[in-house]
Design a protein around this motif. Sequence first.
Motif, short mmCIF file in Angstrom:
data_model
loop_
_atom_site.label_atom_id
_atom_site.label_comp_id
_atom_site.label_asym_id
_atom_site.label_seq_id
_atom_site.Cartn_x
_atom_site.Cartn_y
_atom_site.Cartn_z
N VAL A 232 3.52 21.48 8.78
CA VAL A 232 2.82 20.67 8.21
C VAL A 232 2.69 19.32 8.87
CG1 VAL A 232 3.04 21.47 5.66
CG2 VAL A 232 5.12 19.91 6.67
N VAL A 233 1.56 18.68 8.88
CA VAL A 233 1.23 17.51 9.54
C VAL A 233 0.61 16.46 8.69
CG1 VAL A 233 1.09 18.18 12.02
CG2 VAL A 233 -0.84 18.78 10.55
N TRP A 234 1.67 15.37 8.44
CA TRP A 234 1.40 14.26 7.30
C TRP A 234 1.68 12.93 7.85
CZ3 TRP A 234 4.74 16.87 2.96
CH2 TRP A 234 4.17 18.00 2.42
N GLY A 235 0.66 12.00 8.13
CA GLY A 235 0.76 10.92 8.51
C GLY A 235 -0.21 9.73 8.57
N PRO A 236 0.18 8.53 8.71
CA PRO A 236 -0.88 7.49 8.30
C PRO A 236 -1.57 7.05 9.30
CG PRO A 236 1.29 6.84 8.92
CD PRO A 236 1.46 8.16 9.08
N ALA A 237 -2.52 6.26 9.13
CA ALA A 237 -3.39 5.69 10.13
C ALA A 237 -2.64 5.38 11.62
CB ALA A 237 -4.22 4.57 9.61
N ARG A 238 -3.38 5.65 12.71
CA ARG A 238 -2.85 5.25 13.93
C ARG A 238 -1.64 6.46 14.22
NH1 ARG A 238 -3.19 0.80 11.99
NH2 ARG A 238 -0.98 0.52 11.84
N SER A 239 -1.03 7.24 13.43
CA SER A 239 -0.21 8.39 13.87
C SER A 239 -1.06 9.36 14.36
CB SER A 239 0.75 8.89 12.83
OG SER A 239 -0.09 9.46 11.65
N GLY A 240 -0.65 10.38 15.11
CA GLY A 240 -1.37 11.50 15.81
C GLY A 240 -0.54 12.39 16.70
N SER A 241 -1.44 12.98 17.44
CA SER A 241 -0.68 13.88 18.59
C SER A 241 -1.45 13.50 19.84
CB SER A 241 -1.01 15.27 18.18
OG SER A 241 -0.62 15.58 16.89
N GLY A 242 -0.35 13.20 20.73
CA GLY A 242 -0.77 13.02 22.08
C GLY A 242 -1.69 14.21 22.91
N LEU A 243 -1.97 13.92 23.94
CA LEU A 243 -2.97 14.89 24.51
C LEU A 243 -1.99 16.35 25.02
CD1 LEU A 243 -5.95 15.33 25.46
CD2 LEU A 243 -5.40 14.70 27.81
N HIS A 244 -2.35 17.33 24.70
CA HIS A 244 -1.32 18.37 25.25
C HIS A 244 -2.43 19.90 24.87
CE1 HIS A 244 -1.25 18.51 20.97
NE2 HIS A 244 -1.08 19.84 20.87
N ILE A 245 -1.74 20.94 25.45
CA ILE A 245 -2.36 22.16 25.57
C ILE A 245 -1.35 22.85 24.75
CG2 ILE A 245 -2.91 24.17 26.61
CD1 ILE A 245 -4.08 22.56 29.06
N ASP A 246 -1.70 23.95 23.70
CA ASP A 246 -0.94 24.54 22.96
C ASP A 246 -0.13 25.48 23.74
OD1 ASP A 246 -1.02 22.98 20.76
OD2 ASP A 246 -2.47 24.26 19.88
N PRO A 247 1.28 25.89 23.58
CA PRO A 247 1.95 26.78 24.14
C PRO A 247 1.62 28.29 24.11
CG PRO A 247 3.40 25.89 22.44
CD PRO A 247 1.94 25.31 22.26
N SER A 401 -2.16 25.25 31.39
CA SER A 401 -0.84 24.80 31.15
C SER A 401 -0.70 24.79 29.48
CB SER A 401 -0.63 23.37 31.51
OG SER A 401 -1.56 22.69 30.90
N SER A 402 0.70 24.60 29.35
CA SER A 402 1.07 24.70 28.09
C SER A 402 1.82 23.43 27.74
CB SER A 402 1.76 25.86 27.47
OG SER A 402 0.86 27.12 27.83
N SER A 403 1.93 23.13 26.39
CA SER A 403 2.74 22.20 25.99
C SER A 403 3.06 22.23 24.59
CB SER A 403 2.41 20.86 26.41
OG SER A 403 1.76 20.28 25.12
N SER A 404 4.16 21.37 24.14
CA SER A 404 4.47 21.14 22.71
C SER A 404 3.38 20.72 22.05
CB SER A 404 5.64 20.60 22.66
OG SER A 404 5.55 19.35 22.91
N SER A 405 3.32 21.06 20.45
CA SER A 405 2.57 20.17 19.88
C SER A 405 3.22 18.87 19.86
CB SER A 405 2.49 20.78 18.47
OG SER A 405 1.31 21.61 18.24
N SER A 406 2.64 18.02 20.10
CA SER A 406 3.12 16.62 20.12
C SER A 406 2.78 15.55 19.10
CB SER A 406 3.14 15.91 21.57
OG SER A 406 1.81 16.13 21.74
N SER A 407 3.45 15.02 18.47
CA SER A 407 3.07 13.73 17.69
C SER A 407 3.13 12.55 18.48
CB SER A 407 3.95 13.69 16.42
OG SER A 407 5.01 13.02 16.44
N SER A 408 2.46 11.84 17.97
CA SER A 408 2.40 10.38 18.90
C SER A 408 3.85 9.62 18.49
CB SER A 408 1.42 9.55 18.44
OG SER A 408 1.09 9.19 17.26
#
Length: 434
Positions: A232-247, A401-408
């Motif tokens: 679940v991804v819940w968050g306010p304005a300016r939160s988010g996920s940095g650039l990545h590729i999924d694993p 490449s792969s990376s984690s799902s990343s929140s900002s």
Amino acid sequence: MPSSEGWHQSEPASKRVRRESTPRDEAREGTHKQSHRRASPPDVNKFIEEAPDLFQYREKRVTQAKRAARSELSVSKGDWQKHHYAESAVLSTAGITDNVKRIHCNDISVAEFAEQFEGPRIPVVITGLTDPWPAAATWTEEQLLDKFGEHKFKVGTDDDGYGVRLRLKHFLAYVHDRDHRKDDSPLYIFDGTFGDRATSKALCQDYCMPKLFAEDLMRLAGEHRRPPYRWVVWGPARSGSGLHIDPLATSAWNALLRGHKRWALFPPGTPREAVLPKEPGLEREAVSWFTRMYPRTQAPAWPHARPLDILQGPGETVFVPGGWWHTVLNLDMTIAVTHNYASTASFSRIWRHTRKGRPKMAAKWLAALRAERPDLAALADSSEAHAHADSGPSSSSSSSSSSSSSSSSGSSSSSSSSSDSDAESRQKKTKAAS
Ligand SMILES: O=C(O)CCC(=O)C(=O)O
């Protein structure tokens, strides 16, 4: 998860939370009236407990979470607001053209979706998928607070890789607090364990696996052995996920119930150093990436593929094919759910990454495939044979490449270079979900 049959929206769409409509929203409203109707804002006082002792208790919890999730930022020195992004134009979508195709889920079959989008790895936005979900009506801040206010959701990862958790009631008070609201890159609920915990697993009943993604081949490896796959991804304005590729080269779907998200996506093969140069902040924070990096990708001399832009609205589901770089900035308070998955169309690539990055899990998966999908087990065997015959470097490691799902907010490490192993990124994502 239950099927969508027999599900009704129990609350009128007019109650849904959203920001003021943009012209783009208005345009979409013509085709998706129900999910885009205007709603009154939530009663902020519901989230903010005014009693001084409760206020202090909440502040303490929030400060602890901030310190643990972003130890490099000093709370007392104001580092959380040092870039003044709250006063910047980063949330403006003026001049951004959404250039990704929309399809309605009823207008495409599973086979057509595999042929047109999964196989060739083409991002698309699907409408209508969430219409029958209970979550379309019940995942409002108010109702989530009522049902899950005491549950501690994950809002970050500490320096030892452990999850940093905050009660939902404290998180929502944080989101609406007039001081915290100015955080550059706010805390973000990015929780991959909600389905396994007694006090949050009821959330799984609120949505169903869309038929287009239902194949979900990794479930054959077993619920406890498969890598984390739903958040679940819940968050306010300016939160988010940095650039990545999924694993593990898996694909993802991201269904937005409330609010608006801005996405940028780069195709497989885009060099990491081009889109994610080593500059402080760029890796973790979507807000920094969109402020500093995105404009460079629009310059006439930009030598790589320009990003695809998506302005995702409520009721829209983004399909992210494996291997695509992506970053997401929440434009207002957003409530979404995302799953990563493997399908027949992407199996070969995912198998190569899994065999290399998660050999034990790959062995169990292969055994299950032999029983249930001998055609795919044969594909895996033949790729194994090729790998043994190949004396040069593994072709699978260079394909993406792969990376984690990343929140900002730093809920997990944000991205990996093309030389990172899947084992490493898997570890990050596993820890992120702890
Ligand atoms: O913050 C979001 O909604 C994006 C999530 C995401 O990119 C991911 O799970 O890979």
